[in-house]
Design a protein around this motif. Sequence first.
Motif, short mmCIF file in Angstrom:
data_model
loop_
_atom_site.label_atom_id
_atom_site.label_comp_id
_atom_site.label_asym_id
_atom_site.label_seq_id
_atom_site.Cartn_x
_atom_site.Cartn_y
_atom_site.Cartn_z
N PRO A 20 0.84 -1.21 0.00
CA PRO A 20 0.00 0.00 0.00
C PRO A 20 0.87 1.26 0.00
N LEU A 21 0.40 2.28 -0.67
CA LEU A 21 1.13 3.53 -0.80
C LEU A 21 0.39 4.62 -0.05
N ARG A 22 1.04 5.23 0.94
CA ARG A 22 0.45 6.30 1.74
C ARG A 22 0.57 7.61 0.96
N LEU A 23 -0.54 8.22 0.64
CA LEU A 23 -0.55 9.44 -0.16
C LEU A 23 -1.09 10.62 0.66
N GLU A 24 -0.37 10.99 1.68
CA GLU A 24 -0.80 12.12 2.52
C GLU A 24 0.41 12.82 3.11
N LEU A 25 0.19 14.05 3.49
CA LEU A 25 1.22 14.82 4.17
C LEU A 25 1.06 14.65 5.68
N PRO A 26 2.13 14.79 6.42
CA PRO A 26 2.00 14.75 7.89
C PRO A 26 1.24 15.98 8.38
N ALA A 27 0.76 15.92 9.61
CA ALA A 27 0.02 17.04 10.20
C ALA A 27 0.93 18.26 10.38
N PRO A 28 0.36 19.46 10.26
CA PRO A 28 1.14 20.69 10.50
C PRO A 28 1.62 20.78 11.94
N THR A 29 2.80 21.36 12.12
CA THR A 29 3.37 21.54 13.46
C THR A 29 3.78 22.99 13.65
N GLU A 144 -4.78 27.58 23.26
CA GLU A 144 -4.09 26.54 22.49
C GLU A 144 -4.46 26.66 21.01
N VAL A 145 -3.50 26.34 20.17
CA VAL A 145 -3.72 26.31 18.72
C VAL A 145 -3.13 25.00 18.20
N ARG A 146 -3.89 24.32 17.35
CA ARG A 146 -3.39 23.13 16.67
C ARG A 146 -3.95 23.14 15.26
N ALA A 147 -3.37 22.32 14.38
CA ALA A 147 -3.78 22.35 12.97
C ALA A 147 -3.83 20.95 12.39
N ARG A 148 -4.59 20.84 11.31
CA ARG A 148 -4.66 19.58 10.56
C ARG A 148 -4.93 19.92 9.09
N LEU A 149 -4.69 18.95 8.24
CA LEU A 149 -4.98 19.10 6.82
C LEU A 149 -6.28 18.37 6.52
N ARG A 150 -7.16 19.05 5.84
CA ARG A 150 -8.49 18.51 5.54
C ARG A 150 -9.11 17.91 6.79
N ARG A 151 -9.42 16.66 6.79
CA ARG A 151 -9.99 16.00 7.97
C ARG A 151 -8.99 15.01 8.57
N GLY A 152 -7.70 15.28 8.38
CA GLY A 152 -6.64 14.40 8.88
C GLY A 152 -6.43 14.53 10.38
N ALA A 153 -5.38 13.91 10.84
CA ALA A 153 -5.05 13.93 12.27
C ALA A 153 -4.56 15.31 12.68
N TRP A 154 -4.85 15.68 13.93
CA TRP A 154 -4.37 16.95 14.46
C TRP A 154 -2.88 16.84 14.75
N GLY A 155 -2.16 17.91 14.51
CA GLY A 155 -0.74 17.99 14.84
C GLY A 155 -0.55 18.42 16.28
N PRO A 156 0.70 18.61 16.68
CA PRO A 156 1.00 19.05 18.05
C PRO A 156 0.36 20.41 18.35
N CYS A 157 0.11 20.61 19.61
CA CYS A 157 -0.58 21.81 20.09
C CYS A 157 0.44 22.87 20.52
N LEU A 158 0.14 24.12 20.22
CA LEU A 158 0.90 25.27 20.68
C LEU A 158 0.11 25.86 21.84
N LYS A 159 0.72 26.00 23.01
CA LYS A 159 0.00 26.42 24.20
C LYS A 159 0.64 27.68 24.79
N SER A 160 -0.21 28.63 25.16
CA SER A 160 0.29 29.87 25.77
C SER A 160 0.55 29.65 27.25
N PRO A 161 1.37 30.52 27.84
CA PRO A 161 1.46 30.52 29.31
C PRO A 161 0.09 30.90 29.88
#
Length: 179
Positions: A20-29, A144-161
């Motif tokens: 199988p060939l994975r055709l996706e980008l990793p989640a934004p960080t 907190e801010v996090r991001a994802r592409l389309r309906r993909g997995a969420w990437g790591p979270c950016l958290k404020s003090p």
Amino acid sequence: QLRLGNALGRWSEWSPATAPLRLELPAPTPGRRQEEGGFRVSVVGASQAKLMWRPFSIPCGMNHKSDAPLLLDTAAAVAAGAAPAAVLADYEVVVRSADSAVLASAHREAVASLDLGNGDAEGSQYGWIEAELPFEPSCSCTFEVRARLRRGAWGPCLKSPALPPQASRSGRRTNPAAS
């Protein structure tokens, strides 16, 4: 599997099955710029905060360990005014109380830059992404801010003090710990 046919209607045997060939980008960080003042929280009203952050980046360069080929659907990003080295991402912004309860949330669609391993992925050419959210001034909260592409997995979270409880005051103030 694949097989070939010719003009005479003759067909070859089927090829062996491939893995199988994975055709996706990793989640934004969050990028390095987030740690250098690229994430800001400002109090703009008695119970309203404005968040500003730089676009996240998508690790897909030579240093990223992935077997996936890089296939880009940049038509939507270009149509939205972004350069081809970016794709549209879904950003989720959350306000949490000290006990981690969600007080408010919002979504923004904006660019995420591609980190192709050449140092150009920090997204400064795309400006800032902004969101205004209500918060409870009588209690401490984080953003907190996090991001994802389309309906993909969420990437790591950016958290404020933590933003401490707000005393009654007038005017605008930027949380110096979050800037």
